[in-house]
Motif scaffolding. Structure first.
Motif, PDB file in Angstrom:
ATOM      1  N   TYR A 120       0.858  -1.180   0.000  1.00 56.75           N
ATOM      2  CA  TYR A 120       0.000   0.000   0.000  1.00 56.75           C
ATOM      3  C   TYR A 120       0.897   1.235   0.000  1.00 56.75           C
ATOM      4  N   ILE A 121       0.792   2.052  -1.044  1.00 60.45           N
ATOM      5  CA  ILE A 121       1.567   3.291  -1.119  1.00 60.45           C
ATOM      6  C   ILE A 121       0.634   4.457  -0.816  1.00 60.45           C
ATOM      7  N   SER A 122       0.716   4.976   0.420  1.00 55.65           N
ATOM      8  CA  SER A 122      -0.232   5.990   0.886  1.00 55.65           C
ATOM      9  C   SER A 122      -1.630   5.663   0.368  1.00 55.65           C
ATOM     10  N   ALA A 123      -2.055   4.439   0.652  1.00 59.71           N
ATOM     11  CA  ALA A 123      -3.292   3.905   0.086  1.00 59.71           C
ATOM     12  C   ALA A 123      -4.290   3.575   1.190  1.00 59.71           C
ATOM     13  N   TRP A 124      -5.555   3.603   0.816  1.00 60.10           N
ATOM     14  CA  TRP A 124      -6.632   3.275   1.754  1.00 60.10           C
ATOM     15  C   TRP A 124      -6.565   1.792   2.122  1.00 60.10           C
ATOM     16  N   CYS A 125      -6.559   1.544   3.431  1.00 64.35           N
ATOM     17  CA  CYS A 125      -6.534   0.183   3.954  1.00 64.35           C
ATOM     18  C   CYS A 125      -7.516   0.136   5.117  1.00 64.35           C
ATOM     19  N   CYS A 126      -8.692  -0.364   4.863  1.00 64.26           N
ATOM     20  CA  CYS A 126      -9.782  -0.295   5.844  1.00 64.26           C
ATOM     21  C   CYS A 126      -9.878  -1.596   6.631  1.00 64.26           C
ATOM     22  N   ALA A 127      -9.436  -1.544   7.882  1.00 61.73           N
ATOM     23  CA  ALA A 127      -9.470  -2.733   8.738  1.00 61.73           C
ATOM     24  C   ALA A 127     -10.457  -2.606   9.891  1.00 61.73           C
ATOM     25  N   ALA A 128     -10.746  -1.367  10.323  1.00 57.72           N
ATOM     26  CA  ALA A 128     -11.609  -1.183  11.490  1.00 57.72           C
ATOM     27  C   ALA A 128     -12.804  -0.281  11.223  1.00 57.72           C
ATOM     28  N   ASP A 129     -12.857   0.339  10.055  1.00 51.95           N
ATOM     29  CA  ASP A 129     -13.958   1.243   9.726  1.00 51.95           C
ATOM     30  C   ASP A 129     -14.128   1.269   8.213  1.00 51.95           C
ATOM     31  N   THR A 130     -15.262   1.750   7.777  1.00 48.19           N
ATOM     32  CA  THR A 130     -15.544   1.844   6.345  1.00 48.19           C
ATOM     33  C   THR A 130     -14.789   3.030   5.745  1.00 48.19           C
ATOM     34  N   PRO A 131     -14.691   3.083   4.408  1.00 49.00           N
ATOM     35  CA  PRO A 131     -14.079   4.266   3.793  1.00 49.00           C
ATOM     36  C   PRO A 131     -14.740   5.574   4.240  1.00 49.00           C
ATOM     37  N   ALA A 132     -16.060   5.566   4.338  1.00 41.77           N
ATOM     38  CA  ALA A 132     -16.757   6.784   4.774  1.00 41.77           C
ATOM     39  C   ALA A 132     -16.377   7.146   6.205  1.00 41.77           C
ATOM     40  N   GLY A 133     -16.229   6.136   7.055  1.00 38.33           N
ATOM     41  CA  GLY A 133     -15.848   6.380   8.438  1.00 38.33           C
ATOM     42  C   GLY A 133     -14.456   6.977   8.553  1.00 38.33           C
TER      43      GLY A 133
END
Length: 281
Positions: A120-133
């Motif tokens: 992940y290069i400064s990338a979204w990685c959602c493990a505990a919340d949604t993208p919106a969160g």
């Protein structure tokens, strides 16, 4: 052991073309790579006539979008197909930048046996919340992207997609956008980068979270961009921390580069060297 292939996944409003400098640097270091165009991107993207010069902003707001109806699941399915084909020739290192991280997580959830490492290069990685969160989180409050809403060229709900006018002539808006994505670049680099972007992007980011049982088995690296003003370093660090809590026995290998959000694409030598070192290690 067969050398791995880097499969590169672009971010929002982008395409495989933006990875060309990175692919050049990887090739010069002896590495194979393949840059993906997500559905509706690359030569599959739509460029309304009203987007060209001279622009017709009213017509641009009303022109239908080819991205309407394309979503997160389509992106994941597309990259899964690419990775399956590449995996026939050896190991795969799946690399995502920015919003491309959402697709990486979906692929890792679905088929961990096909991926040898996630980067992940400064990338979204959602493990505990949604993208919106995460978008609404305190860690994202300082993002300079909050100040570029003027780029939106149509009503997303009516269009069924996000539409941006990267060809705006508004000097204040352009200055703010440069600060957000390429503060460490020249004017020419910034304008060149804008001309690689596409007007339309999918509205659907999905709500998929990393799955400890599948995604959590894959070795993973997070490349922090400390000069990134689009995805603040606080948010990048939260992505890392949340993922490490999810799989404490398989934590992120964390690297840092003092580069802006788009700087890794415009001047990719340092990042390519980092990727090369990862597979040699």
């Amino acid at each position: 052991m067969t050398d791995p292939t880097f499969v590169l996944v672009h971010g929002s409003a982008s395409n495989s073309f933006t990875w060309a400098p990175m692919q050049r640097e990887l090739a010069l270091r002896g590495h194979r790579s393949l840059a993906v165009d997500l559905p509706g991107h690359g030569f599959g993207a739509a460029f309304p006539v009203a987007y060209q010069a001279p622009q017709d902003l009213a017509a641009l707001a009303a022109a239908p979008s080819a991205m309407a109806g394309i979503g997160h699941a389509d992106n994941v399915a597309h990259v899964l197909d690419v990775v399956r084909r590449v995996r026939e020739h050896g190991p795969v290192v799946l690399v995502g930048h920015s919003r491309g991280g959402l697709t990486l997580t979906g692929v890792g959830n679905a088929a961990p046996e096909l991926v040898d490492r996630l980067v992940y290069i400064s990338a979204w990685c959602c493990a505990a919340d949604t993208p919106a969160g995460y978008q609404a989180s305190a860690e994202n409050a300082s993002s300079a992207l909050h100040h570029v809403a003027g780029l939106i060229a149509a009503n997303p709900t009516e269009l069924g997609a996000l539409r941006f006018n990267w060809r705006t002539a508004d000097p204040e808006l352009l200055a703010t956008l440069r600060e957000a994505v390429l503060a460490d670049g020249t004017d020419d680099e910034f304008h060149g980068f804008l001309n690689t972007l596409e007007p339309d992007e999918s509205l659907d980011t999905g709500n998929e979270l990393a799955d400890a049982a599948t995604w959590g088995r894959i070795p993973r690296t997070y490349v922090r961009l400390t000069a990134d003003r689009s995805i603040p370093i606080a948010l990048q660090d939260r992505f890392i921390a949340d993922a490490d809590v999810l799989t404490p026995d398989n934590r992120f290998d964390v690297r840092s580069l003092d580069v802006s959000h788009a700087g890794v694409l415009v001047r990719p030598g340092e990042t390519a060297a980092l990727l090369s070192a990862l597979v040699k290690e």
